[in-house]
Design a protein around this motif. Structure first.
Motif, PDB file in Angstrom:
ATOM      1  N   PRO A 117      14.735   7.199   3.672  1.00 31.93           N
ATOM      2  CA  PRO A 117      14.168   5.872   3.417  1.00 31.93           C
ATOM      3  C   PRO A 117      13.646   5.747   1.992  1.00 31.93           C
ATOM      4  CG  PRO A 117      12.700   7.172   4.802  1.00 31.93           C
ATOM      5  CD  PRO A 117      13.963   7.948   4.670  1.00 31.93           C
ATOM      6  N   ILE A 118      13.895   4.607   1.374  1.00 30.93           N
ATOM      7  CA  ILE A 118      13.400   4.343   0.021  1.00 30.93           C
ATOM      8  C   ILE A 118      12.736   2.971  -0.012  1.00 30.93           C
ATOM      9  CG2 ILE A 118      15.098   5.808  -1.105  1.00 30.93           C
ATOM     10  CD1 ILE A 118      16.657   3.284  -1.852  1.00 30.93           C
ATOM     11  N   ALA A 119      11.790   2.814  -0.955  1.00 34.59           N
ATOM     12  CA  ALA A 119      11.034   1.564  -1.069  1.00 34.59           C
ATOM     13  C   ALA A 119      11.071   0.977  -2.473  1.00 34.59           C
ATOM     14  CB  ALA A 119       9.572   1.799  -0.665  1.00 34.59           C
ATOM     15  N   ILE A 120      11.441   1.763  -3.489  1.00 28.93           N
ATOM     16  CA  ILE A 120      11.368   1.320  -4.880  1.00 28.93           C
ATOM     17  C   ILE A 120      12.757   1.368  -5.503  1.00 28.93           C
ATOM     18  CG2 ILE A 120      10.352   1.753  -7.144  1.00 28.93           C
ATOM     19  CD1 ILE A 120       8.050   3.178  -5.686  1.00 28.93           C
ATOM     20  N   GLU A 127       4.468  16.737   0.661  1.00 25.69           N
ATOM     21  CA  GLU A 127       3.641  17.615  -0.174  1.00 25.69           C
ATOM     22  C   GLU A 127       2.182  17.596   0.247  1.00 25.69           C
ATOM     23  OE1 GLU A 127       6.038  15.496  -1.672  1.00 25.69           O
ATOM     24  OE2 GLU A 127       7.298  17.293  -1.564  1.00 25.69           O
ATOM     25  N   GLY A 128       1.856  16.863   1.303  1.00 22.32           N
ATOM     26  CA  GLY A 128       0.487  16.803   1.782  1.00 22.32           C
ATOM     27  C   GLY A 128      -0.355  15.727   1.138  1.00 22.32           C
ATOM     28  N   ASN A 129       0.251  14.853   0.333  1.00 24.13           N
ATOM     29  CA  ASN A 129      -0.490  13.763  -0.292  1.00 24.13           C
ATOM     30  C   ASN A 129      -0.691  12.610   0.690  1.00 24.13           C
ATOM     31  OD1 ASN A 129      -0.496  14.925  -3.010  1.00 24.13           O
ATOM     32  ND2 ASN A 129       1.702  14.523  -2.977  1.00 24.13           N
ATOM     33  N   ASP A 130      -1.796  11.948   0.577  1.00 23.11           N
ATOM     34  CA  ASP A 130      -2.144  10.873   1.494  1.00 23.11           C
ATOM     35  C   ASP A 130      -1.190   9.690   1.358  1.00 23.11           C
ATOM     36  OD1 ASP A 130      -3.686   9.337   3.346  1.00 23.11           O
ATOM     37  OD2 ASP A 130      -4.678   8.344   1.658  1.00 23.11           O
ATOM     38  N   LEU A 131      -0.731   9.164   2.487  1.00 24.61           N
ATOM     39  CA  LEU A 131       0.071   7.939   2.534  1.00 24.61           C
ATOM     40  C   LEU A 131      -0.648   6.814   3.254  1.00 24.61           C
ATOM     41  CD1 LEU A 131       3.685   9.253   3.269  1.00 24.61           C
ATOM     42  CD2 LEU A 131       2.821   8.300   1.124  1.00 24.61           C
ATOM     43  N   ASN A 132      -1.839   7.090   3.754  1.00 23.30           N
ATOM     44  CA  ASN A 132      -2.652   6.081   4.418  1.00 23.30           C
ATOM     45  C   ASN A 132      -2.021   5.573   5.710  1.00 23.30           C
ATOM     46  OD1 ASN A 132      -5.117   4.683   4.379  1.00 23.30           O
ATOM     47  ND2 ASN A 132      -4.153   2.824   3.614  1.00 23.30           N
ATOM     48  N   GLY A 133      -1.214   6.426   6.340  1.00 23.72           N
ATOM     49  CA  GLY A 133      -0.578   6.024   7.588  1.00 23.72           C
ATOM     50  C   GLY A 133      -1.405   6.412   8.799  1.00 23.72           C
ATOM     51  N   ALA A 134      -1.101   5.783   9.937  1.00 30.13           N
ATOM     52  CA  ALA A 134      -1.826   6.050  11.181  1.00 30.13           C
ATOM     53  C   ALA A 134      -1.440   7.398  11.784  1.00 30.13           C
ATOM     54  CB  ALA A 134      -1.566   4.937  12.194  1.00 30.13           C
ATOM     55  N   LEU A 146       1.296   6.675  -7.011  1.00 29.80           N
ATOM     56  CA  LEU A 146       0.136   7.502  -7.341  1.00 29.80           C
ATOM     57  C   LEU A 146       0.316   8.956  -6.943  1.00 29.80           C
ATOM     58  CD1 LEU A 146      -2.731   5.034  -6.364  1.00 29.80           C
ATOM     59  CD2 LEU A 146      -1.880   5.572  -8.651  1.00 29.80           C
ATOM     60  N   ASN A 147       1.244   9.240  -6.036  1.00 26.44           N
ATOM     61  CA  ASN A 147       1.489  10.624  -5.603  1.00 26.44           C
ATOM     62  C   ASN A 147       2.566  11.324  -6.413  1.00 26.44           C
ATOM     63  OD1 ASN A 147      -0.390  10.337  -3.550  1.00 26.44           O
ATOM     64  ND2 ASN A 147       1.111   9.920  -1.959  1.00 26.44           N
ATOM     65  N   ASN A 148       3.262  10.604  -7.279  1.00 23.57           N
ATOM     66  CA  ASN A 148       4.464  11.136  -7.916  1.00 23.57           C
ATOM     67  C   ASN A 148       4.193  11.572  -9.362  1.00 23.57           C
ATOM     68  OD1 ASN A 148       7.028  11.695  -8.874  1.00 23.57           O
ATOM     69  ND2 ASN A 148       7.960   9.913  -7.913  1.00 23.57           N
ATOM     70  N   PRO A 149       4.341  12.849  -9.675  1.00 21.81           N
ATOM     71  CA  PRO A 149       4.116  13.332 -11.045  1.00 21.81           C
ATOM     72  C   PRO A 149       5.035  12.713 -12.080  1.00 21.81           C
ATOM     73  CG  PRO A 149       4.198  15.172  -9.487  1.00 21.81           C
ATOM     74  CD  PRO A 149       4.651  13.949  -8.743  1.00 21.81           C
ATOM     75  N   ALA A 150       6.101  12.062 -11.656  1.00 21.82           N
ATOM     76  CA  ALA A 150       7.000  11.402 -12.607  1.00 21.82           C
ATOM     77  C   ALA A 150       6.301  10.282 -13.357  1.00 21.82           C
ATOM     78  CB  ALA A 150       8.226  10.844 -11.867  1.00 21.82           C
ATOM     79  N   TYR A 151       5.189   9.803 -12.813  1.00 19.40           N
ATOM     80  CA  TYR A 151       4.461   8.696 -13.442  1.00 19.40           C
ATOM     81  C   TYR A 151       3.179   9.168 -14.124  1.00 19.40           C
ATOM     82  CZ  TYR A 151       7.719   6.375 -10.346  1.00 19.40           C
ATOM     83  OH  TYR A 151       8.861   5.988  -9.706  1.00 19.40           O
ATOM     84  N   ASP A 202       0.831  -1.199   0.000  1.00 16.49           N
ATOM     85  CA  ASP A 202       0.000   0.000   0.000  1.00 16.49           C
ATOM     86  C   ASP A 202       0.870   1.256   0.000  1.00 16.49           C
ATOM     87  OD1 ASP A 202      -2.796   1.200   0.448  1.00 16.49           O
ATOM     88  OD2 ASP A 202      -1.668   2.040   2.118  1.00 16.49           O
ATOM     89  N   TYR A 203       1.927   1.224   0.754  1.00 18.52           N
ATOM     90  CA  TYR A 203       2.862   2.356   0.802  1.00 18.52           C
ATOM     91  C   TYR A 203       3.489   2.595  -0.566  1.00 18.52           C
ATOM     92  CZ  TYR A 203       7.005   5.052   2.257  1.00 18.52           C
ATOM     93  OH  TYR A 203       7.984   6.005   2.398  1.00 18.52           O
ATOM     94  N   VAL A 204       3.919   1.527  -1.221  1.00 20.33           N
ATOM     95  CA  VAL A 204       4.518   1.640  -2.555  1.00 20.33           C
ATOM     96  C   VAL A 204       3.509   2.200  -3.553  1.00 20.33           C
ATOM     97  CG1 VAL A 204       5.416   0.302  -4.508  1.00 20.33           C
ATOM     98  CG2 VAL A 204       6.266  -0.139  -2.195  1.00 20.33           C
ATOM     99  N   SER A 205       2.265   1.717  -3.493  1.00 17.58           N
ATOM    100  CA  SER A 205       1.252   2.205  -4.435  1.00 17.58           C
ATOM    101  C   SER A 205       1.010   3.702  -4.240  1.00 17.58           C
ATOM    102  CB  SER A 205      -0.051   1.418  -4.278  1.00 17.58           C
ATOM    103  OG  SER A 205      -0.724   1.748  -3.075  1.00 17.58           O
ATOM    104  N   HIS A 206       1.034   4.165  -2.999  1.00 19.22           N
ATOM    105  CA  HIS A 206       0.854   5.599  -2.757  1.00 19.22           C
ATOM    106  C   HIS A 206       2.053   6.396  -3.269  1.00 19.22           C
ATOM    107  CE1 HIS A 206      -2.551   4.508  -0.175  1.00 19.22           C
ATOM    108  NE2 HIS A 206      -2.903   5.766  -0.263  1.00 19.22           N
ATOM    109  N   LEU A 207       3.245   5.846  -3.163  1.00 16.90           N
ATOM    110  CA  LEU A 207       4.410   6.534  -3.711  1.00 16.90           C
ATOM    111  C   LEU A 207       4.273   6.711  -5.219  1.00 16.90           C
ATOM    112  CD1 LEU A 207       7.389   4.834  -1.802  1.00 16.90           C
ATOM    113  CD2 LEU A 207       6.276   7.010  -1.284  1.00 16.90           C
TER     114      LEU A 207
END
Length: 778
Positions: free
Chosen positions: A570-573, A406-413, A312-317, A305-310
């Motif tokens: 921290p990086i995930a991808i 940037e204020g984009n949702d990460l779905n974290g607690a 969907l939040n990134n204009p590079a994609y 879920d964290y990766v998917s938010h990265l």
């Protein structure tokens, strides 16, 4: 008799029209297919107009790769999850069973290798059949069907589903365009390329687009391994995926399969023996629904879920969210992440067992970062995303921030109060200012009144800066308390840290520049887990962890100590490839100098003593006896958030246990967890063994070097403090180690006690979960 005469008249007239039509369309004999459509007779389209219309049709068809499934993988190649709008896996023709290639040609287009895109013989046969029997026999070749699929797929990929035209909805103009494009396509591609494209794009059912997905769904196999009866059954589905669905209409699917087998026999593709054996074979389905998304992840659903938010939040994609969603769900990406499946499996097993049946929904979480790279190697929590009987379910990720910078949702607690795990950062500033790691401080003081001359070179007051050198407005502590009564006395500062003494941290802060403490906290990447805001270290409560911090960033801050003071984000991808093998932007290691190496080494020296003789001495198993580790315990004032954050030279892990969803204000006091009663929860009790068991298992997979010692100049020679009566190594007595026995009434984590710093800056900011925090404590 009248009806017979009428029928003969109708057939004769239409056949005459058909013959004239063929004659007038020598090059474009394909036009005769229009007669298959019943409305043609009323269309009144003349021969010359037909030819002109046909010649003016475009013959360019852009064949883009069809929508494909995106795969998310661990760094060692294990599947985490798939994303798709259409479940499709593109494969080359050579990876398809010859049976399925022959079966599709036999039943859909027996003259596929002979015609040039359209089949006049099939058209004539269809016309005669339809007009003499009243049936609906079609005449589309595989090439024509491929054209239709390509056009419709392009419309779906561009979010234009209302423009999709199904076979039964085509008018004469649609049919003519299809034929023109089919002729042009045959000039551009070989038969093998067309057949490969067709078998990869054709619809089998809502769970399977293309032959590979169909083989996986219906038989849990691959297209290459399909047997003759399996291939014939799938080939028969193409004509009507619902009507011939073997899972819904097995009798009809058998009839259709056998029809395919008969055609293969008639065309010499199989022998009599093969035909008979295949006909005698019962349908043996092994359905494997291909569920997509992180809720159905094979492993690590919250990391997924964290990766998917990265993405969907990134204009590079993609410049818009819709474009980024299209890229993720239709782009056929291969996303290689930083996750290590070995660590992830161990972490998930550990958190699943921490709270047992867990009727009270206590949260357990582990996250591991690699020092020196920032790679997230594991991310686990004791919940499921989808509601399930007997499971603790939530969509929130306990380990990450609620939003990105940037204020984009990460779905974290939104983070949890870190308690005493914040203390090493004040100690780091102590060493940074050139002070001895064994210097004596007065930890007896419990009251710091309003107007106390705290030092702040930047003069920060409630978020603003002035030129004042001394700042009396930092706040006050009117009754600062430790967890144990015997520690209100002078002591070496390292002793105060590894035993987690609140009054020792405050005593050290009286000698420090709060702007320096702020710089340390900022440099190691710590921030509010709720909104990403800076943790204002000019608020006294934040010395003891009043603002919610996400476990990911707390683990990564400690990784800075392990990495000789160098911070790595921290990086995930690690890598993203598209369907062509091209590379898309991914994350790369980005590091900076955060602490002086000698400062990090001094912190490491003291945090190693936490496990040997400090607040973590009762944690089992004894990881430090196997390889060098540094760690710190932490507990919020109401015991609702408990921690151990620790590291080897190769792994930094944050272990959390506590109230993760109830606004983080539920006390961890007088509770029973996994059958054990706790008068109050503390970091070493449950979070500690969770961390230790996990690190003991995975630590050997990464470097476990000795930490470089601090320079000799950092050491002084203060007298050793006398233990308080009835205590050992700071007053901790025998305790429960995560469910093996009852907990004591108190321990010396230093993160609890009845009083809190008071005044305007005593931890009044909102934190994780969006509710006011409990008073800061240890």
């Amino acid at each position: 008799m009248a009806q017979t005469m009428k029928r003969k008249y109708g057939v004769g007239a239409v056949l005459a029209r058909f013959i004239g039509f063929i004659a007038a369309s020598v090059v474009c004999g394909v036009l005769a297919a229009s007669l298959v459509v019943p409305a043609v007779a009323a269309a009144g389209l003349g021969v010359s107009r037909s030819i002109g219309f046909f010649e003016n049709l475009p013959d360019e068809l852009t064949v883009q790769p069809p929508s494909q499934s995106t795969r998310v993988l661990t760094s060692d190649g294990k599947l985490i999850a798939t994303f798709f709008a259409e479940n499709r896996v593109r494969i080359p023709l050579g990876q398809m069973s010859p049976y399925v290639r022959n079966a599709v040609v036999a039943i859909e287009d027996s003259r596929f290798y002979e015609h040039a895109g359209i089949d006049p013989q099939a058209i004539a046969r269809a016309v005669v059949s339809n007009l003499t029997t009243g049936g609906q026999q079609g005449a589309s070749t595989i090439t024509q069907q491929y054209v239709t699929n390509v056009v419709n797929e392009a419309r779906l990929s561009q979010d234009r589903p209302d423009e999709v035209i199904l076979s039964g909805q085509k008018d004469m103009g649609d049919k003519l365009r299809e034929m023109k494009l089919a002729i042009a396509l045959e000039k551009k591609f070989t038969k093998e390329q067309i057949l490969e494209g067709y078998l990869n794009i054709v619809f089998f059912n809502s769970e399977a687009y293309g032959i590979e997905a169909a083989a996986r769904y219906f038989f849990s196999s691959t297209a290459k391994k399909l047997t003759l009866p399996q291939a014939a059954l799938l080939a028969g589905l193409v004509n009507s995926p619902t009507f011939y669905n073997p899972a819904i209409n097995p009798d009809k699917s058998i009839v259709r399969r056998n029809q395919v087998l008969s055609e293969m026999l008639r065309q010499g593709m199989i022998t009599d023996a093969e035909h008979d054996a295949a006909v005698a074979t019962p349908i043996q389905l092994k359905l494997t629904p291909q569920r997509q998304g992180c809720a159905y992840a094979a492993i690590a659903p919250y990391f997924c879920d964290y990766v998917s938010h990265l993405i969907l939040n990134n204009p590079a994609y993609g410049t818009s969210l819709i474009e980024r969603q299209r890229k993720l769900y239709r782009g056929g990406l291969t996303i290689i992440t930083t996750l290590d499946s070995r660590l992830q499996g161990a972490a998930q097993t550990q958190v699943n067992g921490t709270a047992g049946a867990n009727p009270d929904r206590w949260g357990a979480a582990l996250v591991t970062v690699q020092p020196g790279t920032g790679k997230i190697l594991a991310m686990a929590q004791n919940t499921v995303i989808l509601p399930a009987r007997g499971k603790f379910d939530t969509h929130l990720n306990f380990n990450v921030d609620a939003k990105d910078p940037e204020g984009n949702d990460l779905n974290g607690a939104g983070g949890f109060q870190p308690g005493s795990t914040m203390k090493p950062f004040t100690f780091a500033e102590w060493l940074n200012e050139g002070k001895s790691l064994t210097a004596m401080i007065d930890a007896s003081r419990r009251v710091y009144p309003v107007g106390f001359p705290w030092r702040s070179s930047c003069g920060r007051v409630m978020g603003a800066y002035s030129t004042a050198q001394n700042n009396p407005e930092l706040g006050a502590a009117d009754d600062l308390q430790n967890a144990e009564p015997g520690f209100y006395r002078p002591m070496p500062i390292n002793y105060g840290l590894y035993n987690s003494i609140n009054t020792a941290t405050f005593a050290s802060a009286t000698q420090l520049d709060f702007c320096g403490i702020q710089k340390v906290v900022d440099a190691v990447g710590l921030h509010s887990g709720l909104d990403g805001a800076q943790i204002n270290m000019h608020q006294l409560g934040n010395l003891l962890g009043a603002i919610g911090v996400a476990p990911l960033h707390l683990a990564n801050a400690y990784a800075t100590f392990a990495n000789d003071g160098r911070y790595c984000a921290p990086i995930a991808i690690l890598e993203i490839r598209d369907v062509t093998g091209g590379r898309l932007p991914a994350q790369t290691t980005e590091c900076r100098d955060a602490l002086k190496p000698q400062v990090a080494r001094g912190v490491n020296a003291v945090l190693q003593d936490v496990m040997k003789k400090g607040s973590g001495v009762w944690i089992e198993p004894k990881v430090h006896t196997k390889f060098p580790v540094g760690a710190k315990t932490g507990t919020s004032n109401n015991n609702g958030s408990t921690w151990v954050v620790g590291y080897s030279s190769g792994l930094a892990t944050a272990s959390f246990f506590g109230d993760a969803l109830e606004g983080q204000d539920r006390p961890g006091q007088n509770v029973t967890i996994n059958g054990v009663f706790y008068e109050r929860l503390d970091g070493y009790m449950i979070a500690g063994p969770q961390w230790a068991n996990y690190m003991l298992k995975v630590g050997p997979l990464y470097p476990r070097k000795e930490f470089p010692p601090p320079p000799a100049s950092m050491y002084g020679t203060p007298p050793s403090p006398s233990p308080s009566p009835g205590t050992s190594t700071g007053g901790a007595g025998p305790v429960s180690t995560g469910g093996t026995g009852p907990a004591p009434s108190s321990q010396n984590d230093g993160s609890t006690g009845g009083a809190t710093p008071s005044g305007p800056d005593s931890g009044s900011e909102r934190q994780g979960g969006g509710r006011p925090p409990a008073p800061p404590g240890r």
